[in-house]
Design a protein around this motif. Structure first.
Motif, PDB file in Angstrom:
ATOM      1  N   LYS A  21       0.841  -1.231  -0.033  1.00 45.30           N
ATOM      2  CA  LYS A  21       0.167  -0.162   0.102  1.00 45.30           C
ATOM      3  C   LYS A  21       0.835   1.290   0.163  1.00 45.30           C
ATOM      4  O   LYS A  21       0.710   2.183  -0.552  1.00 45.30           O
ATOM      5  N   ILE A  22       1.979   1.122   0.909  1.00 47.50           N
ATOM      6  CA  ILE A  22       2.824   2.516   0.806  1.00 47.50           C
ATOM      7  C   ILE A  22       3.653   2.658  -0.418  1.00 47.50           C
ATOM      8  O   ILE A  22       3.635   3.862  -1.186  1.00 47.50           O
ATOM      9  N   MET A  23       4.130   1.429  -0.882  1.00 47.18           N
ATOM     10  CA  MET A  23       5.105   1.608  -2.042  1.00 47.18           C
ATOM     11  C   MET A  23       4.121   2.012  -3.291  1.00 47.18           C
ATOM     12  O   MET A  23       4.739   2.430  -4.333  1.00 47.18           O
ATOM     13  N   THR A  24       2.889   1.862  -3.267  1.00 53.21           N
ATOM     14  CA  THR A  24       2.219   2.148  -4.570  1.00 53.21           C
ATOM     15  C   THR A  24       1.423   3.547  -4.407  1.00 53.21           C
ATOM     16  O   THR A  24       0.602   4.082  -5.307  1.00 53.21           O
ATOM     17  N   ALA A  25       1.695   4.166  -3.195  1.00 53.65           N
ATOM     18  CA  ALA A  25       0.875   5.190  -2.626  1.00 53.65           C
ATOM     19  C   ALA A  25       1.480   6.576  -3.532  1.00 53.65           C
ATOM     20  O   ALA A  25       2.807   6.625  -4.111  1.00 53.65           O
ATOM     21  N   ASP A  26       0.774   7.647  -3.474  1.00 54.94           N
ATOM     22  CA  ASP A  26       1.414   8.988  -4.213  1.00 54.94           C
ATOM     23  C   ASP A  26       2.404   9.612  -2.995  1.00 54.94           C
ATOM     24  O   ASP A  26       1.943   9.970  -1.867  1.00 54.94           O
ATOM     25  N   THR A  27       3.527   9.604  -3.316  1.00 55.81           N
ATOM     26  CA  THR A  27       4.630  10.239  -2.384  1.00 55.81           C
ATOM     27  C   THR A  27       5.243  11.480  -3.120  1.00 55.81           C
ATOM     28  O   THR A  27       6.395  11.750  -2.921  1.00 55.81           O
ATOM     29  N   SER A  28       4.533  12.175  -3.872  1.00 59.88           N
ATOM     30  CA  SER A  28       5.122  13.031  -4.845  1.00 59.88           C
ATOM     31  C   SER A  28       5.423  14.471  -3.918  1.00 59.88           C
ATOM     32  O   SER A  28       6.374  15.036  -4.421  1.00 59.88           O
TER      33      SER A  28
ATOM     34  N   PRO B  23       5.642  16.313   0.259  1.00 58.13           N
ATOM     35  CA  PRO B  23       5.330  15.886   1.722  1.00 58.13           C
ATOM     36  C   PRO B  23       3.808  15.600   2.082  1.00 58.13           C
ATOM     37  O   PRO B  23       3.401  14.788   3.053  1.00 58.13           O
ATOM     38  N   GLY B  24       2.902  16.571   1.608  1.00 57.45           N
ATOM     39  CA  GLY B  24       1.493  16.564   2.202  1.00 57.45           C
ATOM     40  C   GLY B  24       0.999  15.347   1.636  1.00 57.45           C
ATOM     41  O   GLY B  24       0.154  14.686   2.514  1.00 57.45           O
ATOM     42  N   THR B  25       1.266  14.861   0.512  1.00 50.99           N
ATOM     43  CA  THR B  25       0.680  13.501  -0.030  1.00 50.99           C
ATOM     44  C   THR B  25       1.396  12.244   0.702  1.00 50.99           C
ATOM     45  O   THR B  25       0.687  11.305   0.985  1.00 50.99           O
ATOM     46  N   THR B  26       2.368  12.410   0.903  1.00 50.09           N
ATOM     47  CA  THR B  26       3.108  11.367   1.648  1.00 50.09           C
ATOM     48  C   THR B  26       2.574  11.223   2.900  1.00 50.09           C
ATOM     49  O   THR B  26       2.388  10.108   3.376  1.00 50.09           O
ATOM     50  N   VAL B  27       2.546  12.100   3.862  1.00 54.38           N
ATOM     51  CA  VAL B  27       1.797  12.001   5.131  1.00 54.38           C
ATOM     52  C   VAL B  27       0.438  11.419   5.031  1.00 54.38           C
ATOM     53  O   VAL B  27       0.170  10.690   5.760  1.00 54.38           O
ATOM     54  N   GLU B  28      -0.147  11.924   4.225  1.00 56.23           N
ATOM     55  CA  GLU B  28      -1.639  11.472   4.103  1.00 56.23           C
ATOM     56  C   GLU B  28      -1.765   9.931   3.604  1.00 56.23           C
ATOM     57  O   GLU B  28      -2.660   9.121   4.177  1.00 56.23           O
ATOM     58  N   SER B  29      -0.650   9.580   2.617  1.00 65.11           N
ATOM     59  CA  SER B  29      -0.795   8.266   2.192  1.00 65.11           C
ATOM     60  C   SER B  29      -0.126   7.472   3.352  1.00 65.11           C
ATOM     61  O   SER B  29      -0.924   6.190   3.433  1.00 65.11           O
ATOM     62  N   LEU B  30       0.429   7.597   4.146  1.00 63.65           N
ATOM     63  CA  LEU B  30       1.056   6.678   5.147  1.00 63.65           C
ATOM     64  C   LEU B  30      -0.158   6.655   6.337  1.00 63.65           C
ATOM     65  O   LEU B  30      -0.294   5.527   6.817  1.00 63.65           O
ATOM     66  N   ASN B  31      -0.917   7.707   6.669  1.00 63.49           N
ATOM     67  CA  ASN B  31      -1.836   7.590   7.465  1.00 63.49           C
ATOM     68  C   ASN B  31      -2.869   6.600   6.934  1.00 63.49           C
ATOM     69  O   ASN B  31      -3.487   5.822   7.609  1.00 63.49           O
ATOM     70  N   LYS B  32      -3.306   6.843   5.682  1.00 59.51           N
ATOM     71  CA  LYS B  32      -4.378   5.950   4.864  1.00 59.51           C
ATOM     72  C   LYS B  32      -3.790   4.342   4.937  1.00 59.51           C
ATOM     73  O   LYS B  32      -4.710   3.418   4.883  1.00 59.51           O
ATOM     74  N   ALA B  33      -2.570   4.279   4.757  1.00 62.19           N
ATOM     75  CA  ALA B  33      -2.006   2.802   4.727  1.00 62.19           C
ATOM     76  C   ALA B  33      -2.127   2.194   5.914  1.00 62.19           C
ATOM     77  O   ALA B  33      -2.474   0.805   5.896  1.00 62.19           O
ATOM     78  N   PHE B  34      -2.030   2.539   6.916  1.00 64.55           N
ATOM     79  CA  PHE B  34      -2.174   2.175   8.188  1.00 64.55           C
ATOM     80  C   PHE B  34      -3.824   1.887   8.586  1.00 64.55           C
ATOM     81  O   PHE B  34      -4.026   0.539   8.808  1.00 64.55           O
ATOM     82  N   LEU B  35      -4.646   2.580   8.236  1.00 70.57           N
ATOM     83  CA  LEU B  35      -5.924   2.401   8.472  1.00 70.57           C
ATOM     84  C   LEU B  35      -6.540   1.188   7.618  1.00 70.57           C
ATOM     85  O   LEU B  35      -7.371   0.512   7.724  1.00 70.57           O
ATOM     86  N   TYR B  36      -6.047   1.482   6.354  1.00 71.83           N
ATOM     87  CA  TYR B  36      -6.568   0.497   5.113  1.00 71.83           C
ATOM     88  C   TYR B  36      -5.914  -0.957   5.562  1.00 71.83           C
ATOM     89  O   TYR B  36      -6.664  -1.933   5.337  1.00 71.83           O
ATOM     90  N   THR B  37      -4.589  -0.990   6.107  1.00 68.89           N
ATOM     91  CA  THR B  37      -4.219  -2.223   6.394  1.00 68.89           C
ATOM     92  C   THR B  37      -5.154  -3.125   7.555  1.00 68.89           C
ATOM     93  O   THR B  37      -5.413  -4.230   7.435  1.00 68.89           O
ATOM     94  N   GLU B  38      -5.608  -2.104   8.603  1.00 66.73           N
ATOM     95  CA  GLU B  38      -6.133  -2.822   9.794  1.00 66.73           C
ATOM     96  C   GLU B  38      -7.643  -3.155   9.022  1.00 66.73           C
ATOM     97  O   GLU B  38      -8.159  -4.445   9.604  1.00 66.73           O
TER      98      GLU B  38
END
Length: 444
Positions: free
Chosen positions: A86-93, A95-110
């Protein structure tokens, strides 16, 4: 999907007494299974290893994850497969999208972890209905098979995992965590002192912010502080832990909570600039390791400093990173064993050793040079470890409030590069974090 140029590792490795440690650029990682010391000098394992780790290296992106599973390894085994993808395919273009992607990745995984358990949860609900009219004693006497099946299901679904990750993107890096797996940044300063900074947050009942959050949910602070746990749970945030989330109302000590007291919302710090860490290293470690350090290093009152000291010593004595993590774990465990044996078995606090995982990522700390070994250490805060930069590359972005609402216009006022045009900084997302039930997980 990963292609041939990706290098992926997601597994357990043998204890540090073996020589089969995998090799990664500038990184050393090792694990050791839990054990119980015996008075005859030997030791025996208490259960299977529940820690996991993951290393994913691309040309311009690196991901390092350390997981501390509990009540079984189901959650850690699932997370180590789902979260990296989930993280490696997320938008990390930016800082803003990276932080948002990390947050979503944790919640999605759970969410995916609990979705996988749906058949077991349905079966459990049916059994509870069948036994609803019986007291516990009556159920055990009249329906022992059903009671045993319900107990087996509860054991299957109860597990969870703490998780801390290091994400390196180009010349910047981020730390994200739930639970008590720690991330340390250790930096050699010009005066020869090693500055040690914890970039993660311990989501336990020792954390004032977590105590306040739980108290606002209606839980009793005094009872939590007295037991040093949240019911039977050590971590207040994690991935998994059904009875801390959806099933919390089945736990007497938690059912007074206004909503699930557990959370998978991570603490996120970064981005930090790699160029500001010329001679340092990053450490990811489970509590099994730093709890040993708290009992063995009598010359150091700070556990993080004790671990940093041992890591620095091993790096100064080695020309490669290959066996650094192994050596650190081995020496801490050997020291604990010596204390236990010297006490003739009286030091009961030194008898039990938990699972240990240590990952050390070198950021320019000189290897094999004993003259660079720092004799003094100090603990610093993230804001003082690395100076703020007006280019927005170095700024703490703390996702650690549990506000149910956020104003996207106010909190995400950034230009195309993810920088607040007014201040020149990446903003701190103090309102972005929400509890899992408040997010449309289907569209993550």
């Amino acid at each position: 999907m990963p292609n041939d140029r990706h290098r992926i590792t997601s597994k357990m490795i043998p204890p540090p007494s073996t020589n089969s440690t995998p090799t990664y650029p500038n990184t050393s990682v090792a694990q050791a299974q839990n054990k119980c010391f015996l008075e005859n000098g030997k030791s025996v394992p208490r259960r299977s290893l529940e820690d996991r780790y993951h290393v994913y290296i691309e040309e311009d992106k690196q991901l390092y994850i350390v997981l501390d599973g509990h009540d079984g390894s189901n959650a850690a085994d699932f997370v180590v497969k789902c979260l990296p993808e989930k993280i490696m395919t997320a938008d990390t273009s930016n800082p803003g999208t990276t932080v948002e992607s990390l947050n979503k990745a944790f919640l999605y995984t759970e969410k995916m972890f609990f979705d996988k358990m749906d058949p077991s949860l349905v079966e459990r609900a049916v059994l509870q209905i069948d036994l609803k009219e019986c007291s516990s004693a009556e159920a055990s006497r009249l329906h022992p098979d059903l009671v045993k099946k319900l107990q087996d299901l509860d054991e299957f679904i109860q597990g969870g995992t703490a998780c801390t990750l290091l994400l390196v993107i180009g010349e910047s890096f981020y730390i994200a965590n739930v639970g008590n797996v720690r991330a340390l940044l250790c930096k050699l300063q010009q005066n020869g002192t090693m500055a040690v900074c914890q970039l993660s947050e311990d989501h336990t009942t020792d954390d004032e912010a977590e105590l306040k959050r739980l108290e606002e949910l209606g839980l009793k602070r005094d009872e939590i502080m007295k037991s040093k746990r949240l019911a039977m749970f050590l971590n207040t945030r994690s991935i998994g832990d059904f009875f801390l989330k959806q099933g919390y109302s089945d736990i007497d000590a938690l059912k007074i909570s206004k909503k699930p007291p557990g959370s998978a919302v991570p603490h996120i710090s970064g981005p930090y600039s790699l160029s500001d860490v010329e001679r340092g290293f990053l450490v990811l470690m489970t509590d099994g390791l730093y709890s040993i350090a708290s009992k063995t290093d009598r010359d150091c009152s700070d556990v993080n400093q004790a671990v940093a000291r041992m890591v620095a010593r091993e790096m100064c004595g080695s020309n490669t990173m290959h066996s650094v993590a192994q050596s650190v774990i081995s020496k801490f465990q050997e020291s604990l064993h010596s204390i236990f044996m010297d006490s003739q078995g009286e030091r009961h606090d030194c008898r039990i050793v938990g699972d240990c995982t240590l990952l050390v990522h070198n950021l320019g700390f000189p290897l094999g040079k004993s003259e660079t070994y720092p004799e003094s250490y100090c603990t610093v805060t993230p804001s003082s470890m690395i100076a703020d930069k007006t280019d927005g590359l170095v700024r703490m972005s703390s996702l650690h409030s549990d506000s149910d609402e956020f104003d996207s216009d106010e909190e995400f006022n950034m230009d195309e590069e993810g920088i607040d045009p007014k201040s020149g900084f990446v903003p701190a997302y103090v309102k972005f974090e929400m509890l899992p039930e408040d997010i449309d997980l289907e569209n993550l």
